[in-house]
Design a protein around this motif. Structure first.
Motif, PDB file in Angstrom:
ATOM      1  N   GLU A  56       0.805  -1.223   0.000  1.00 27.15           N
ATOM      2  CA  GLU A  56       0.000   0.000   0.000  1.00 27.15           C
ATOM      3  C   GLU A  56       0.840   1.276   0.000  1.00 27.15           C
ATOM      4  O   GLU A  56       0.540   2.230  -0.719  1.00 27.15           O
ATOM      5  N   SER A  57       1.898   1.294   0.768  1.00 31.30           N
ATOM      6  CA  SER A  57       2.717   2.508   0.865  1.00 31.30           C
ATOM      7  C   SER A  57       3.455   2.824  -0.440  1.00 31.30           C
ATOM      8  O   SER A  57       3.893   3.952  -0.649  1.00 31.30           O
ATOM      9  N   GLU A  58       3.576   1.844  -1.316  1.00 32.81           N
ATOM     10  CA  GLU A  58       4.287   2.033  -2.582  1.00 32.81           C
ATOM     11  C   GLU A  58       3.380   2.495  -3.728  1.00 32.81           C
ATOM     12  O   GLU A  58       3.872   2.875  -4.790  1.00 32.81           O
ATOM     13  N   ILE A  59       2.086   2.448  -3.521  1.00 33.61           N
ATOM     14  CA  ILE A  59       1.143   2.745  -4.603  1.00 33.61           C
ATOM     15  C   ILE A  59       1.326   4.149  -5.185  1.00 33.61           C
ATOM     16  O   ILE A  59       1.409   4.291  -6.405  1.00 33.61           O
ATOM     17  N   PRO A  60       1.412   5.202  -4.371  1.00 32.83           N
ATOM     18  CA  PRO A  60       1.563   6.540  -4.973  1.00 32.83           C
ATOM     19  C   PRO A  60       2.816   6.670  -5.845  1.00 32.83           C
ATOM     20  O   PRO A  60       2.761   7.272  -6.919  1.00 32.83           O
ATOM     21  N   ASN A  61       3.922   6.099  -5.414  1.00 35.67           N
ATOM     22  CA  ASN A  61       5.153   6.175  -6.206  1.00 35.67           C
ATOM     23  C   ASN A  61       5.024   5.408  -7.514  1.00 35.67           C
ATOM     24  O   ASN A  61       5.499   5.859  -8.555  1.00 35.67           O
ATOM     25  N   ALA A  62       4.398   4.257  -7.463  1.00 30.28           N
ATOM     26  CA  ALA A  62       4.214   3.460  -8.680  1.00 30.28           C
ATOM     27  C   ALA A  62       3.308   4.192  -9.661  1.00 30.28           C
ATOM     28  O   ALA A  62       3.581   4.241 -10.858  1.00 30.28           O
TER      29      ALA A  62
END
Length: 70
Positions: free
Chosen positions: A56-62
């Motif tokens: 979840e924490s990686e979603i914005p960067n992806a």
């Protein structure tokens, strides 16, 4: 019907992933771009959903990565 993601037979359904989630799954290699608007089976849905929860924490960067590539 055969799921286009896992090639297993089962009931297929279009799944309600948001744009950011789809972008993240594509960037991470979990979902092929050509399958974005295709219905998938329940097992694939659960697998993708779990991946999104775990990362979840990686979603914005992806999602941002996809936006920069456009």
């Amino acid at each position: 019907m055969t799921c286009p993601r896992c090639q297993m037979d089962g009931k297929l359904k279009k799944r309600p992933f948001g744009e950011q989630a789809i972008a993240a799954l594509v960037v991470w290699g979990e979902l092929d771009q050509r399958l974005v608007d295709q219905p998938i089976c329940e097992d694939c849905y659960e697998e993708l959903r779990e991946t999104l929860i775990e990362r979840e924490s990686e979603i914005p960067n992806a999602a941002q990565t996809v936006g920069q590539a456009s």
